[in-house]
Design a protein around this motif. Sequence first.
Motif, short mmCIF file in Angstrom:
data_model
loop_
_atom_site.label_atom_id
_atom_site.label_comp_id
_atom_site.label_asym_id
_atom_site.label_seq_id
_atom_site.Cartn_x
_atom_site.Cartn_y
_atom_site.Cartn_z
N GLY A 115 39.14 33.78 30.49
CA GLY A 115 39.93 34.98 30.68
C GLY A 115 41.00 34.87 31.74
N GLU A 116 41.20 33.68 32.30
CA GLU A 116 42.17 33.48 33.39
C GLU A 116 43.53 33.05 32.84
N LEU A 117 44.59 33.55 33.46
CA LEU A 117 45.96 33.14 33.14
C LEU A 117 46.46 32.28 34.30
N VAL A 118 46.84 31.04 33.99
CA VAL A 118 47.28 30.09 35.01
C VAL A 118 48.64 29.54 34.61
N SER A 119 49.52 29.34 35.58
CA SER A 119 50.85 28.79 35.28
C SER A 119 51.02 27.43 35.96
N LEU A 120 51.82 26.58 35.31
CA LEU A 120 52.20 25.28 35.85
C LEU A 120 53.69 25.30 36.14
N VAL A 121 54.07 25.02 37.38
CA VAL A 121 55.49 24.90 37.72
C VAL A 121 55.69 23.56 38.40
N SER A 142 59.61 33.11 39.19
CA SER A 142 59.38 34.56 39.07
C SER A 142 58.41 34.86 37.94
N GLU A 143 58.55 34.15 36.84
CA GLU A 143 57.68 34.33 35.68
C GLU A 143 56.24 33.96 36.04
N ALA A 144 56.10 32.83 36.72
CA ALA A 144 54.77 32.34 37.10
C ALA A 144 54.07 33.32 38.04
N VAL A 145 54.78 33.78 39.06
CA VAL A 145 54.17 34.66 40.06
C VAL A 145 53.88 36.04 39.48
N SER A 146 54.73 36.52 38.57
CA SER A 146 54.55 37.87 38.05
C SER A 146 53.49 37.96 36.96
N MET A 147 53.22 36.85 36.25
CA MET A 147 52.35 36.92 35.08
C MET A 147 50.92 36.42 35.28
N VAL A 202 48.95 17.33 41.54
CA VAL A 202 48.86 18.72 41.98
C VAL A 202 49.21 18.79 43.46
N LYS A 203 50.29 19.52 43.75
CA LYS A 203 50.78 19.65 45.12
C LYS A 203 50.07 20.80 45.84
N SER A 204 49.90 21.92 45.12
CA SER A 204 49.22 23.08 45.70
C SER A 204 48.80 24.02 44.59
N ILE A 205 47.85 24.90 44.90
CA ILE A 205 47.41 25.93 43.97
C ILE A 205 47.40 27.26 44.72
N HIS A 206 48.11 28.25 44.18
CA HIS A 206 48.22 29.57 44.81
C HIS A 206 47.39 30.60 44.05
N ASP A 207 46.46 31.22 44.74
CA ASP A 207 45.64 32.28 44.17
C ASP A 207 46.39 33.60 44.35
N LEU A 208 46.66 34.30 43.23
CA LEU A 208 47.46 35.53 43.28
C LEU A 208 46.60 36.79 43.13
N SER A 209 45.34 36.68 43.47
CA SER A 209 44.43 37.83 43.28
C SER A 209 44.81 39.03 44.13
N GLU A 210 45.63 38.81 45.18
CA GLU A 210 46.08 39.94 46.02
C GLU A 210 46.86 40.98 45.23
N PHE A 211 47.44 40.59 44.12
CA PHE A 211 48.21 41.53 43.31
C PHE A 211 47.32 42.54 42.57
N GLY A 212 46.04 42.24 42.47
CA GLY A 212 45.13 43.17 41.78
C GLY A 212 45.51 43.34 40.32
N ASP A 213 45.55 44.59 39.87
CA ASP A 213 45.83 44.89 38.46
C ASP A 213 47.31 45.22 38.20
N CYS A 214 48.19 44.85 39.11
CA CYS A 214 49.62 45.14 38.94
C CYS A 214 50.17 44.44 37.70
N THR A 215 51.05 45.12 36.98
CA THR A 215 51.72 44.50 35.84
C THR A 215 52.80 43.54 36.36
N PRO A 216 53.32 42.66 35.49
CA PRO A 216 54.39 41.76 35.94
C PRO A 216 55.58 42.50 36.55
N TYR A 265 55.46 34.94 47.91
CA TYR A 265 54.98 33.85 47.06
C TYR A 265 56.16 33.06 46.48
N PHE A 266 57.18 33.78 46.04
CA PHE A 266 58.35 33.12 45.45
C PHE A 266 58.97 32.14 46.44
#
Length: 248
Positions: free
Chosen positions: A32-38, A191-196, A210-224, A236-237
């Motif tokens: 159920g996790e959404l992860v982005s690669l940049v 922007s796409e990665a951080v928002s989605m 892998v240079k780094s991995i950023h956990d974006l859980s601070e955004f909670g249930d916010c939409t993109p 984050y950007f």
Amino acid sequence: MTVELRGVSLTYQSPEGEIEALRDVSFSLAEGELVSLVGPSGCGKSTILSIIAGLMPPTSGEVVIPEGRIGLMPQRDSLFEWRSIWGNVTLPLSLHKTSREKREQDEQRLRTLLDRYGLAEFAAKPPSHLSGGMRQRCALIRTLAPDPALLLLDEPFSALDYQTRLVVADDVCSILRREGKSALLVTHDISEAVSMTDRVIVLSRRPASVKSIHDLSEFGDCTPLERRDSALFREYFQTIWKELDVHV
């Protein structure tokens, strides 16, 4: 866990000689996790998707994937103009041999998805009757047709204009979360990665690691769209932009 890469490396031959594309890449996706690669252009983001999809083997390391189909959504919607919307979304079902009962269940699920995401009235129409955003929704529903356990999204919004991208990214994120799907998104757009997504994996220049991995859980249930309006989004950007070491 949906998928795990363990020390994946890839070296291939080219006319110029041996090229090391990936070096010791390790990460995982939870259910159920959404992860982005940049990462920098040409670093191997799409190559990682190809390895996960089984289209090419790694030189070393392994990819652990629990049972379940994988859905791949490419950069362009690739809808067939000679088929109706219904014909397009049901195409994957035609490629898999299943029982009549299972086929009927899958078709009913697709009718529900078309209705839920505003495409039911276009079911008998060709793709030319759809806007760019609607075509992407249609392509996503087609990818969901075989009910995959994992979706691989290879820059799915790159062909859209900026305003349409914002709306479609919001739509796609909403659909994936509502359907409870795990997804790995490859994008050049920070922007796409951080928002989605729930996490952003930053790759180095080739050979990619892998240079780094950023956990974006601070955004909670916010939409993109809600994320993009926040100060946290800008933090984050800027951090990821600096890590990418982009030279214009």
